[in-house]
Design a protein around this motif. Structure first.
Motif, PDB file in Angstrom:
ATOM      1  N   UNK A  28       0.967  -0.697   0.320  1.00  0.00           N
ATOM      2  CA  UNK A  28       0.206  -0.263   0.412  1.00  0.00           C
ATOM      3  C   UNK A  28       0.636   1.394  -0.370  1.00  0.00           C
ATOM      4  N   UNK A  29       1.944   1.015   0.667  1.00  0.00           N
ATOM      5  CA  UNK A  29       2.573   2.653   0.767  1.00  0.00           C
ATOM      6  C   UNK A  29       4.252   2.518   0.483  1.00  0.00           C
ATOM      7  N   UNK A  42       4.900  14.642  -4.275  1.00  0.00           N
ATOM      8  CA  UNK A  42       3.204  15.064  -4.153  1.00  0.00           C
ATOM      9  C   UNK A  42       3.682  16.713  -4.504  1.00  0.00           C
ATOM     10  N   UNK A  43       4.276  17.128  -5.010  1.00  0.00           N
ATOM     11  CA  UNK A  43       3.803  18.708  -5.552  1.00  0.00           C
ATOM     12  C   UNK A  43       4.483  18.231  -7.006  1.00  0.00           C
ATOM     13  N   UNK A  44       4.662  16.970  -7.850  1.00  0.00           N
ATOM     14  CA  UNK A  44       4.577  16.212  -9.037  1.00  0.00           C
ATOM     15  C   UNK A  44       6.220  17.054  -9.490  1.00  0.00           C
ATOM     16  N   UNK A  45       7.383  17.230  -8.590  1.00  0.00           N
ATOM     17  CA  UNK A  45       8.649  18.191  -9.040  1.00  0.00           C
ATOM     18  C   UNK A  45       9.240  16.725  -9.376  1.00  0.00           C
ATOM     19  N   UNK A  47       8.452  12.625 -10.219  1.00  0.00           N
ATOM     20  CA  UNK A  47       7.262  11.466  -9.506  1.00  0.00           C
ATOM     21  C   UNK A  47       8.406  10.447  -9.468  1.00  0.00           C
ATOM     22  N   UNK A  48       7.124   9.435  -8.554  1.00  0.00           N
ATOM     23  CA  UNK A  48       7.577   8.357  -8.084  1.00  0.00           C
ATOM     24  C   UNK A  48       6.508   7.367  -7.498  1.00  0.00           C
ATOM     25  N   UNK A  49       6.274   6.845  -7.039  1.00  0.00           N
ATOM     26  CA  UNK A  49       5.602   6.059  -5.914  1.00  0.00           C
ATOM     27  C   UNK A  49       5.078   6.716  -4.411  1.00  0.00           C
ATOM     28  N   UNK A  50       3.486   7.082  -5.228  1.00  0.00           N
ATOM     29  CA  UNK A  50       3.688   7.894  -3.179  1.00  0.00           C
ATOM     30  C   UNK A  50       2.145   6.837  -2.626  1.00  0.00           C
ATOM     31  N   UNK A  51       1.684   6.108  -2.756  1.00  0.00           N
ATOM     32  CA  UNK A  51       0.318   5.125  -2.262  1.00  0.00           C
ATOM     33  C   UNK A  51      -0.134   4.358  -3.004  1.00  0.00           C
ATOM     34  N   UNK A  57       3.839   0.118  -8.644  1.00  0.00           N
ATOM     35  CA  UNK A  57       5.203  -0.487  -9.660  1.00  0.00           C
ATOM     36  C   UNK A  57       4.029  -1.041 -10.379  1.00  0.00           C
ATOM     37  N   UNK A  58       2.960  -2.680 -10.177  1.00  0.00           N
ATOM     38  CA  UNK A  58       2.602  -3.152 -11.182  1.00  0.00           C
ATOM     39  C   UNK A  58       1.726  -2.663 -11.997  1.00  0.00           C
ATOM     40  N   UNK A  59       0.872  -2.249 -11.209  1.00  0.00           N
ATOM     41  CA  UNK A  59      -0.451  -1.129 -11.916  1.00  0.00           C
ATOM     42  C   UNK A  59       0.669  -0.336 -13.271  1.00  0.00           C
ATOM     43  N   UNK A  60       1.204   0.112 -12.842  1.00  0.00           N
ATOM     44  CA  UNK A  60       1.811   1.473 -13.778  1.00  0.00           C
ATOM     45  C   UNK A  60       1.995   0.430 -14.781  1.00  0.00           C
ATOM     46  N   UNK A  61       2.866  -0.773 -14.755  1.00  0.00           N
ATOM     47  CA  UNK A  61       3.145  -1.547 -16.308  1.00  0.00           C
ATOM     48  C   UNK A  61       1.676  -1.662 -16.882  1.00  0.00           C
ATOM     49  N   UNK A  62       0.899  -2.444 -16.022  1.00  0.00           N
ATOM     50  CA  UNK A  62       0.005  -2.437 -17.490  1.00  0.00           C
ATOM     51  C   UNK A  62      -0.530  -1.063 -17.250  1.00  0.00           C
ATOM     52  N   UNK A  63      -0.850  -0.610 -16.947  1.00  0.00           N
ATOM     53  CA  UNK A  63      -1.440   1.140 -17.484  1.00  0.00           C
ATOM     54  C   UNK A  63      -0.594   1.364 -18.974  1.00  0.00           C
TER      55      UNK A  63
END
Length: 289
Positions: A28-29, A42-45, A47-51, A57-63
Motif C-alpha cells: 500500500x505504501x 506530492x508536488x510532482x517535482x 515522479x514516483x510512488x506515493x501510495x 509499480x505493477x499497475x503502472x506496467x498495466x497502464x
C-alpha cells in the motif's frame, strides 16, 4: 513494436532483481528518502510512488502497456469498467452540464448515465449511432462529453468513430469511446479521431474471468484540445485541492493526471496490484484470442 510484442514487453523496465516477468508489488505504501523527497513527490517535482491508491509499480506496467496497445499517451486503471466510465465523464462534466450518449450502449452505462448521473446534476441526452443529425442537434454550450461504443454491447452496432469524433472536434467536445468489445486488437479508436477510450478489463483483457477492473486511456496530444477550451476551465485554472496545479501546464497527460489526482484520490475506485498482474497475463494472449 507490433501489438503482440507490446502485449509481452510494453511498459516494463526490469527491476533491480532483473526479473523477466512483471512482479506483483503487493504494497500500500512506499518509503520516502526524506521529508524533501516526499514533498517533491506530492508536488510532482519528482515522479514516483506515493501510495497505491494513486500509483503502484505493477499497475503502472498495466497502464503503460495498455496505453501502448491503444496507441494512446497515458492510462489510468480503475476497480471496474463502470468506474472507468464514471471517471471519464466526471472528469469533464459537473452539475448543470450534459453529456450526449449513444442509445446503443451497455445496460450498465445506460443506467449510470440516465439515473445515477442525474442525481449529480448531469443530464444525459441520447442519439442513434446511425443518425449523425440526431447527434448534432443535441449539442449545446453545456455539453461536455459525447459517449458511445465502438462495437455496442450486446447489439454489435458499429459506430462511425470518424464521423462522431469530427462532430466532437467541431464543437470542441471530448469524445469518449467504450472499446471493450472490439479491444485494441480489432479497433484502435484514436486512429479514427477519438479522444478517450474506456474498457472493462474484466472481459477480453483478462480472458479468463479472474478479475474485475477497468481502464481509461487518453490520446496523444489531447492537451491541445483542452488548453484554453472554455468547456473545460477546470483543466486551465489552478486546482485548489492539489497545490494550485494547472493540468494543461504540467507537461504530463492532463486527462489521466486529473482523473488520478482528483477522482482516484477522492473516490478510491482503484485496481489492486494483484488484479493488475492478472490483466498483464491476459494481455499476453489477447491477440491470439
Amino acid at each position: 513494436m507490433d501489438l503482440q510484442t507490446i502485449a509481452l514487453h510494453g511498459g516494463y523496465t526490469k527491476d533491480s532483481q532483473g526479473t523477466m516477468a512483471v512482479p506483483i508489488y503487493q504494497t500500500t505504501a512506499y518509503e520516502f528518502r526524506d521529508v524533501q523527497h516526499a514533498a517533491d513527490l506530492f508536488s510532482l517535482k519528482e515522479l514516483g510512488n506515493i501510495y497505491t491508491r494513486l500509483n503502484n509499480p505493477t499497475t503502472d506496467v498495466f497502464e503503460k502497456r495498455f496505453a501502448m496497445l491503444e496507441g494512446g499517451e497515458a492510462a489510468l486503471a480503475t476497480s471496474s469498467g463502470m468506474s472507468a466510465i464514471f471517471f471519464a465523464i466526471a472528469n469533464a462534466a459537473e452539475a448543470g452540464d450534459n453529456i450526449v450518449c449513444a442509445k446503443q450502449l451497455y445496460g450498465g452505462s445506460l443506467t449510470l448515465n440516465t439515473h445515477t448521473l442525474k442525481r449529480f446534476g448531469i443530464e444525459a441526452r441520447y442519439f442513434d449511432v446511425h443518425d449523425m443529425a440526431s447527434l448534432e442537434s443535441l449539442i449545446d454550450d453545456k455539453t461536455k462529453v459525447i459517449f458511445f461504443e465502438s462495437l455496442t454491447n450486446p447489439s454489435i452496432d458499429v459506430a462511425d468513430i470518424e464521423a462522431i469524433s469530427a462532430i466532437a472536434d467541431k464543437y470542441g467536445i471530448l469524445s469518449v469511446v467504450d472499446n471493450t468489445v472490439a479491444t485494441p486488437v480489432i479497433c484502435r479508436p484514436f486512429e479514427h479521431g477519438a479522444d478517450i477510450t474506456v474498457h472493462s478489463a474484466s472481459k477480453y483483457t483478462t480472458g479468463q474471468g479472474l478479475a474485475i477492473g477497468g481502464i481509461l486511456v487518453e490520446r496523444k496530444g489531447l492537451v491541445e484540445k483542452l488548453r484554453a477550451n472554455p468547456r473545460y476551465e477546470h483543466f486551465n485554472k489552478p486546482d485548489a485541492s492539489y497545490h494550485g496545479l494547472v493540468y494543461v501546464d504540467t507537461n504530463l497527460p492532463p486527462y489521466t493526471l486529473r482523473a488520478r489526482l482528483s477522482l482516484a484520490r477522492d473516490l478510491g475506485a482503484v485496481l489492486s496490484p494483484f488484479n493488475s498482474w492478472l490483466f498483464i497475463q491476459g494481455m499476453e494472449t489477447l491477440s491470439l484470442r
